[in-house]
Structures are given as C-alpha cells and as structure tokens.
Design a protein around this motif. Sequence first.
Motif, PDB file in Angstrom:
ATOM      1  N   ALA A   1       0.895  -1.299  -0.068  1.00 51.64           N
ATOM      2  CA  ALA A   1      -0.068  -0.081  -0.030  1.00 51.64           C
ATOM      3  C   ALA A   1       1.039   1.319   0.006  1.00 51.64           C
ATOM      4  N   ASP A   2       1.896   1.350   0.872  1.00 45.67           N
ATOM      5  CA  ASP A   2       2.920   2.496   0.815  1.00 45.67           C
ATOM      6  C   ASP A   2       3.114   3.345  -0.362  1.00 45.67           C
ATOM      7  N   PRO A   3       3.365   2.660  -1.464  1.00 46.12           N
ATOM      8  CA  PRO A   3       3.787   3.696  -2.646  1.00 46.12           C
ATOM      9  C   PRO A   3       2.593   4.193  -3.035  1.00 46.12           C
ATOM     10  N   PHE A   4       1.381   3.803  -3.010  1.00 39.00           N
ATOM     11  CA  PHE A   4       0.241   4.580  -3.395  1.00 39.00           C
ATOM     12  C   PHE A   4      -0.497   5.417  -2.580  1.00 39.00           C
ATOM     13  N   LEU A   5      -0.008   5.634  -1.067  1.00 39.93           N
ATOM     14  CA  LEU A   5      -0.581   6.523  -0.477  1.00 39.93           C
ATOM     15  C   LEU A   5      -0.603   7.974  -0.821  1.00 39.93           C
ATOM     16  N   ALA A   6      -1.182   8.648  -0.462  1.00 41.79           N
ATOM     17  CA  ALA A   6      -0.979  10.286  -0.559  1.00 41.79           C
ATOM     18  C   ALA A   6      -0.271  10.917   0.328  1.00 41.79           C
ATOM     19  N   GLU A   7       0.661  11.691  -0.290  1.00 38.24           N
ATOM     20  CA  GLU A   7       1.747  12.139   0.652  1.00 38.24           C
ATOM     21  C   GLU A   7       1.065  13.721   1.195  1.00 38.24           C
TER      22      GLU A   7
END
Length: 499
Positions: free
Chosen positions: A161-167
């Motif tokens: 999930a981490d690469p697709f989370l909104a920063e």
Amino acid sequence: MKLLDERIWSLFKRHWQQTLTYWSVFFSFGLCIAFLGPTILDLRCQTQSTLQQITWVFFSQQFFLLLGTSIGGLCKKTFMFSLSALLSCTLIISLVFAIIPLCYHVTVLSIAMALAGTAMGVIDTIANKQLVKLYQKDSAIFLQALHFFIGLGALVSPLVADPFLAEDSCVLAANWTANSSSSSDLQHLRSSLAGHGTALHNISQYPLHTEGVIITRVSYAFWIIALINLPVPAAVLALMYHERLLLCFRNSPRLLDRDSLSSTNPAGDSGQGYGSVFGCCNPAKLRGRPATFFIIHALGGAILFITDGIIGSYAGFVYTYAVSPPLLMGHKTAGCLDSIFWASITAGRLAFIYLSYRYTSPRLLTISLVGVILVQCLLLIFYTSCVFLFIGTCVLGLCISSVFPSMLAFTEDTLDYKGCATTVLVTSASTGEMMLQLLVGSVIHSRGSYAFLLCCTISSVIGFCFFMLLLYVQHIHRNCHTDSPKNTDMKEKPKTGGS
C-alpha cells in the motif's frame, strides 16, 4: 531425538497439502488485518467522509470478525464443510479487496468490511480447528507456523500500500488555503489510526476537506493485494480436487479415506462432536463432564482475552504514547514502533516453531508470560527513555508472539481434543482484542498516555495469575482422568469374583 524428527517430518509429508493450504489461508487473514490502518485516510478521501465517520469502518471489521469466529466455531466441522467455508471466505476477501475502490460512500465501505471481517473470523476458527484436529499432540509446532503466516501477511500488506498513499491532502477543496493539512500532519494521523481507529482525540487541529477534487491512487494497492490473494482460494480448490470433494468427484473414493489418519485423528470427521451443526453446544456431549473441564475452557479463554487485548492495545497506542509527553518523539520515528512490534511478533513466531519442538507448551507459556510482565515493568521504570521504548517494543513482541498458538495447543491437549477449546479460545481472543483497546483508549483519554503502559502491565499480571490457576486446575483434571479408570476396575472386580 532423531526418531522424533523423522516422525514429525513423516506427519508433515503425509499432510503437506492440507498444512500448506491452512498456512496460505492465514496469510490471507494477515493481509486483511493490516491494510486498513495505512489506507484509512485515502479511503476517507474516496468516500468524502469525515475522520469520525470513516473510523466506523474499523468497528465494522472488528465486530464482524468477532461474529465470524463464533459462526465458524458453532457450525459443523466436517472436512468437506471446512474446505468449502475456507474457499468461500478467501474468495470473499479477494472480492472485497477488488471492490473497495468502487465504494464511494462510507456505508457501502462499512458493509464491504463487514463481509471481510466475517470471512476473517470464519478462517480464524476453522483453520486453527482443522490443524489441531490433523496433528493433535504434535500441533504446537504447526500452530506456531500457522500464526507466523498472519504476521507475514500483515507485513506484506502495508508494503504494497505504501507507494500508493497520498503524501499530501487527497481532497483539494475549491477554497484551498495554507491551513490545509501538511504531509507530516497526515503521517501523524495515519500512524495514530494504525490501531483500528482507537486514538481519535485531539484531531480537530488537522483540517481535512470532504468536498473537492479527489486525488488518490490507493485503488491500485487494493487491486494488487486482491491479485496476491487469488492463489489462496486456488490452493483450497486444489486441495478439494485432491481429496475428491468437488461435485464432479463426489461418487469417487476420497483420497483422505485411503490415507492413514488413525495415528493423529482416530475419530475421523465424525468424532469429538465435529460432525453435527452446533456440536460444541450440544448438552448431551457436555453432560457428565467434571467442573475442571469447563474451568479450563474459561481460564484459557480469559488468558487469550488479555494477551490478544495487550497486542491490540500496544499496537494501537504505542505511537500515541511515544509522541506525547514526556517522550515527545518525532512523528516519523514514532511511526516505526508499530512496524517494529509486528515484525517482532512475526520473527518470534518463526523462532517458536523450533522452540515448540524442543520444549513443552506450559514451559513456553511460562517463559513468555513472565517475559511480558518483566518487559512492561521495565518500560514503566524507564518511561522517559526513547531508546528503551524501541528495545522494549521489540522484546515484548518476541515474548507475546507465541502465547496464542501455545495456549491453544496446551488447552486442546489437556482436554484430549474434546469439547470446544479452539472455538472458545479464538472467540475470546477476538473479543479481547476489540474490548481491551476500547478500555485502554478511554483510560488514556481521561488519565493520560502513561496509563497505557500501566493498563497493559496490570493486564499481563492478571493473565499470568490466570495461567498459574490453569496449571493447578489442569493438574486436578489429569488426576481425575487417571483415577476414573481405576475406580471403574475396582467396582467391576467384586462382580467378576461373584460370578
């Protein structure tokens, strides 16, 4: 020692396909457990809901997980039914992952998570039950491996999930201002929500828009996890094909019938009350049982209620504790604590696979529970040390990791694999994980973050006292079983002499 190695290896070779299938099913369970916390803010944007509204999704999953464990425990446990239930549940989990990106309202998302939670609960009970039934007195080693796969799934899910989370904010409002939440604020909220949405106080300072343009790529994460999970129902289906349980093979002789299961399961599918619906609650099977039989069920359930509650509470509130006074740790540094805790639990279960082979379950439980108390007492003493919080988190995860599988193996062995130990223990653990988090959360809200460690320490001491009582009751129960055949023989001797 060498003969024991060969015997366990031969058992595994005989049942390798069933064993690997149950392990893969628990990997699916782990995927479902860990994905919601990291993605919750993106799901809030997707559903355009407030933070308070989206956290009902946590409750929906947890409540129906508890309901699912009860359903899985009450229904019949024939091999055909168990595999059919596991196939349905793993398919439901893949389906839920696939449709989550299409849930644009929080109510629809809550219903989807309720389905996933029910499937998780059924998997939890049935996989444990079938593995205990398969290996019985040798089940401790295989149960440790089973629960290792939960941790493995829980580690994989956030990594996907981490690469697709909104920063930054994933909802851009038309009147966007500089007061919008920064990426550090969002990271802080994401870490606070990692424990099933239980740390929700003091969040009004972070403005989160509900109306505007949605900018999120989290859908890809769910679809990737759905694809990762697809081999699991395929493995269950392959096992059903191998055992001639599919409709097209219903008239063919089952391979399981030709396999010699007498060494580990003399009663087969129909034994020990597994063959009938609600067999666990059948009064006829409980009539005549000694009081120790019921006390062992209750004490085993109480211990897992506490220890799984500690796991849930610690994972849920260690971040909140770390960023609060007196530690005042940075958001990114404190955010690592939850990952370290779950990684330690996974590593501990991997290590206890070997330790379960070398040592008995009571000895492992004693060491684990004493270790949990000592670590938490040291955390209370060194409550101002950030370094010791990391060390204590790691050691606590290692110590508490084996309690559930060891307690399950020990209780089932004590009861000679009769009764409803697995159902009671799994349901109690799920209840404890949900209820103790709510209790600890309310105490932290009213008394401060230090109460978090105090609650966990007191709970662990109570759990150890219950375990000491369990050992005493188990000794009485064993003596009753040993004495009963002797008493029967002494009553029969005069009859034989008289005739």
